[in-house]
Design a protein around this motif. Sequence first.
Motif, mmCIF file in Angstrom:
data_model
loop_
_atom_site.group_PDB
_atom_site.id
_atom_site.type_symbol
_atom_site.label_atom_id
_atom_site.label_comp_id
_atom_site.label_asym_id
_atom_site.label_seq_id
_atom_site.Cartn_x
_atom_site.Cartn_y
_atom_site.Cartn_z
ATOM 1 N N GLY A 34 0.797 -1.214 0.000
ATOM 2 C CA GLY A 34 0.000 0.000 0.000
ATOM 3 C C GLY A 34 0.832 1.267 0.000
ATOM 4 N N THR A 41 -0.037 7.854 1.927
ATOM 5 C CA THR A 41 -0.842 6.633 1.896
ATOM 6 C C THR A 41 -1.424 6.298 3.270
ATOM 7 N N HIS A 42 -0.714 6.712 4.317
ATOM 8 C CA HIS A 42 -1.143 6.375 5.680
ATOM 9 C C HIS A 42 -1.286 7.662 6.501
ATOM 10 N N HIS A 77 -4.205 4.418 1.667
ATOM 11 C CA HIS A 77 -4.293 2.977 1.883
ATOM 12 C C HIS A 77 -4.943 2.654 3.233
ATOM 13 N N THR B 72 -9.851 -2.453 6.773
ATOM 14 C CA THR B 72 -8.510 -2.750 7.262
ATOM 15 C C THR B 72 -8.459 -3.991 8.145
#
Lengths: 94, 113
Positions: A34, A41-42, A77, B72
């Motif tokens: 990711g 992305t995070h 992600h 997730t």
Amino acid sequence: MEFAQRIDRQLRQTFEIERLDVVDDSAKHAGHSGAHPLGETHFRLVVVSLDFEGVGRVARQRLVYDALKAEMGERVHALQLSCRTPEEDAKLGV
Amino acid sequence: MADQSVHDRIQQEISDNDVTVYMKGTPTFPQCGFSAAVVQVLNHLGVTYHGVNVLEDPGLREGIKEFSSWPTIPQLYVKGEFLGGCDIVREMFQTGELQDTLQQKGIEVQNAA
């Protein structure tokens, strides 16, 4: 900064925001699945809103993920989320 | 869509086990910090749980996200019900809500205070 700004804008449009922290944690996840060479992305978010009053924890996070569907589809992600009411936020103190 | 068999497998697993964690890696060797955090909380509380390593099965890795409509991993299930991911588990532990919820559902908890 593009996605951080989009997240900020999108959440402010969706919720009556009392406090919003958007922290880019992508560097911690470099090389993980990711990850993207350009980062973003995070993210770690603290979202404080009265809109969460009376809403369960799972439902709160779903609301946030729903609001950020476009961003999640493009680059983002994963989100580390803390969704709180103003009262809970004051109690947690972080 | 993940196929029905994955869905059935998950349903069976979360019914058979009072506490199930879908995670990256195993409880002994978590392969992701977020999965490790959930396992740590459960271990601290002395809760008996069933850990499922989604990295061993790509179908399950995607299937579990569809099953719960949750994007997730890790994911914690208690008595067949999706309780949350890492952030929720950590926050509930911090406030004592996790301990209360587990006990209300008849799960044995040590170090509850």
